[in-house]
Design a protein around this motif. Sequence first.
Motif, PDB file in Angstrom:
ATOM      1  N   THR A  86     -10.547  32.196  35.633  1.00  0.00           N
ATOM      2  CA  THR A  86      -9.939  33.512  35.436  1.00  0.00           C
ATOM      3  C   THR A  86     -10.751  34.566  36.182  1.00  0.00           C
ATOM      4  N   ILE A  87     -12.068  34.454  36.117  1.00  0.00           N
ATOM      5  CA  ILE A  87     -12.923  35.366  36.885  1.00  0.00           C
ATOM      6  C   ILE A  87     -12.623  35.205  38.375  1.00  0.00           C
ATOM      7  N   ALA A  88     -12.532  33.960  38.830  1.00  0.00           N
ATOM      8  CA  ALA A  88     -12.258  33.694  40.246  1.00  0.00           C
ATOM      9  C   ALA A  88     -10.900  34.268  40.655  1.00  0.00           C
ATOM     10  N   ARG A  89      -9.904  34.052  39.829  1.00  0.00           N
ATOM     11  CA  ARG A  89      -8.555  34.548  40.139  1.00  0.00           C
ATOM     12  C   ARG A  89      -8.571  36.068  40.258  1.00  0.00           C
ATOM     13  N   ASN A  90      -9.252  36.738  39.335  1.00  0.00           N
ATOM     14  CA  ASN A  90      -9.315  38.194  39.386  1.00  0.00           C
ATOM     15  C   ASN A  90     -10.043  38.689  40.632  1.00  0.00           C
ATOM     16  N   LEU A  91     -11.093  37.996  41.016  1.00  0.00           N
ATOM     17  CA  LEU A  91     -11.806  38.380  42.239  1.00  0.00           C
ATOM     18  C   LEU A  91     -10.929  38.169  43.474  1.00  0.00           C
ATOM     19  N   ARG A  92     -10.169  37.087  43.472  1.00  0.00           N
ATOM     20  CA  ARG A  92      -9.259  36.828  44.600  1.00  0.00           C
ATOM     21  C   ARG A  92      -8.211  37.935  44.683  1.00  0.00           C
ATOM     22  N   ILE A  93      -7.647  38.311  43.548  1.00  0.00           N
ATOM     23  CA  ILE A  93      -6.647  39.380  43.536  1.00  0.00           C
ATOM     24  C   ILE A  93      -7.262  40.690  44.026  1.00  0.00           C
ATOM     25  N   ASP A  94      -8.468  40.998  43.539  1.00  0.00           N
ATOM     26  CA  ASP A  94      -9.150  42.219  43.989  1.00  0.00           C
ATOM     27  C   ASP A  94      -9.364  42.193  45.502  1.00  0.00           C
ATOM     28  N   HIS A  95      -9.790  41.053  46.019  1.00  0.00           N
ATOM     29  CA  HIS A  95     -10.008  40.925  47.463  1.00  0.00           C
ATOM     30  C   HIS A  95      -8.708  41.157  48.225  1.00  0.00           C
ATOM     31  N   LEU A  96      -7.630  40.524  47.769  1.00  0.00           N
ATOM     32  CA  LEU A  96      -6.346  40.670  48.457  1.00  0.00           C
ATOM     33  C   LEU A  96      -5.831  42.107  48.379  1.00  0.00           C
ATOM     34  N   ARG A  97      -6.065  42.757  47.271  1.00  0.00           N
ATOM     35  CA  ARG A  97      -5.648  44.165  47.150  1.00  0.00           C
ATOM     36  C   ARG A  97      -6.406  45.035  48.132  1.00  0.00           C
ATOM     37  N   ARG A  98      -7.669  44.728  48.308  1.00  0.00           N
ATOM     38  CA  ARG A  98      -8.463  45.506  49.269  1.00  0.00           C
ATOM     39  C   ARG A  98      -7.944  45.305  50.688  1.00  0.00           C
ATOM     40  N   GLN A  99      -7.331  44.170  50.931  1.00  0.00           N
ATOM     41  CA  GLN A  99      -6.779  43.907  52.257  1.00  0.00           C
ATOM     42  C   GLN A  99      -5.496  44.699  52.492  1.00  0.00           C
ATOM     43  N   ARG A 100      -4.925  45.209  51.405  1.00  0.00           N
ATOM     44  CA  ARG A 100      -3.740  46.063  51.441  1.00  0.00           C
ATOM     45  C   ARG A 100      -2.503  45.383  52.008  1.00  0.00           C
ATOM     46  N   ASN A 101      -2.398  44.086  51.827  1.00  0.00           N
ATOM     47  CA  ASN A 101      -1.184  43.393  52.248  1.00  0.00           C
ATOM     48  C   ASN A 101      -0.527  42.814  51.003  1.00  0.00           C
ATOM     49  N   PRO A 102       0.465  43.513  50.448  1.00  0.00           N
ATOM     50  CA  PRO A 102       1.083  43.075  49.203  1.00  0.00           C
ATOM     51  C   PRO A 102       1.699  41.678  49.280  1.00  0.00           C
ATOM     52  N   ALA A 103       2.069  41.226  50.462  1.00  0.00           N
ATOM     53  CA  ALA A 103       2.669  39.898  50.589  1.00  0.00           C
ATOM     54  C   ALA A 103       1.665  38.798  50.268  1.00  0.00           C
ATOM     55  N   ASP A 104       0.364  39.106  50.384  1.00  0.00           N
ATOM     56  CA  ASP A 104      -0.666  38.107  50.109  1.00  0.00           C
ATOM     57  C   ASP A 104      -1.037  38.005  48.638  1.00  0.00           C
ATOM     58  N   LEU A 105      -0.575  38.966  47.837  1.00  0.00           N
ATOM     59  CA  LEU A 105      -0.934  38.946  46.423  1.00  0.00           C
ATOM     60  C   LEU A 105      -0.259  37.792  45.710  1.00  0.00           C
ATOM     61  N   PRO A 106      -0.949  37.179  44.777  1.00  0.00           N
ATOM     62  CA  PRO A 106      -0.298  36.123  44.001  1.00  0.00           C
ATOM     63  C   PRO A 106       0.817  36.732  43.164  1.00  0.00           C
ATOM     64  N   PRO A 107       1.778  35.924  42.759  1.00  0.00           N
ATOM     65  CA  PRO A 107       2.891  36.477  41.993  1.00  0.00           C
ATOM     66  C   PRO A 107       2.409  37.101  40.682  1.00  0.00           C
ATOM     67  N   ASP A 108       3.096  38.138  40.282  1.00  0.00           N
ATOM     68  CA  ASP A 108       2.803  38.796  39.011  1.00  0.00           C
ATOM     69  C   ASP A 108       3.136  37.830  37.886  1.00  0.00           C
ATOM     70  N   PRO A 109       2.237  37.668  36.915  1.00  0.00           N
ATOM     71  CA  PRO A 109       2.514  36.730  35.819  1.00  0.00           C
ATOM     72  C   PRO A 109       3.838  37.003  35.113  1.00  0.00           C
ATOM     73  N   GLU A 110       4.283  38.262  35.093  1.00  0.00           N
ATOM     74  CA  GLU A 110       5.555  38.570  34.444  1.00  0.00           C
ATOM     75  C   GLU A 110       6.733  38.010  35.228  1.00  0.00           C
TER      76      GLU A 110
END
Length: 187
Positions: A86-110
């Motif tokens: 879970t820590i790793a997943r959150n760090l990956r999401i944070d990294h991808l957000r910093r890249q500012r490419n929404p297509a790279d973000l993992p799907p929203d759990p909802e």
Amino acid sequence: MSRDIPPPPAAEDLSRLLQMVAARRDREAFAALFRHFGPRLKTFFMRGSMSSGLAEDLVQETMLSVWRKASYYDPARAGASTWVFTIARNLRIDHLRRQRNPADLPPDPEDMPPSMEEALLGAEREWRVRKALSGLSAEQQTIIRLSYYSEKSQSEIAGELGVPLGTVKSRIRLAMNRLRALLEDET
């Protein structure tokens, strides 16, 4: 010459190692956690088409967070692997957000389909509500079904039942209070 590869630690052992890090800042326990999780985390990060170097950086960040946050680990809430990933997943999401490419973000759990556990819990909750509904009067069942299952407004219900709007509001309130009491009695 073949090397004997030790089997991976059991879930209880990983949990115990994390607790040792939390309680005593045990470096040997942390090293064992790193040996176990390091390669698995790198694979996890690279599966998201990250470079090897970036994956290694995120492994380091993840394990640093594990070291810092070990005292937050609660074995009653999650297994050690779940907590670390879970820590790793959150760090990956944070990294991808910093890249500012929404297509790279993992799907929203909802947006993801429910897990088997979530589906079973939902089915159980629905069964409990339906059972509690059967404990209501016919009038209360009708008002709840029209309001919540048919999603009709209170004005529409008043028109359909031929009763004043205030009566509909009172019946909904009374029915919900009774339903809540029935559900609380069941637990």
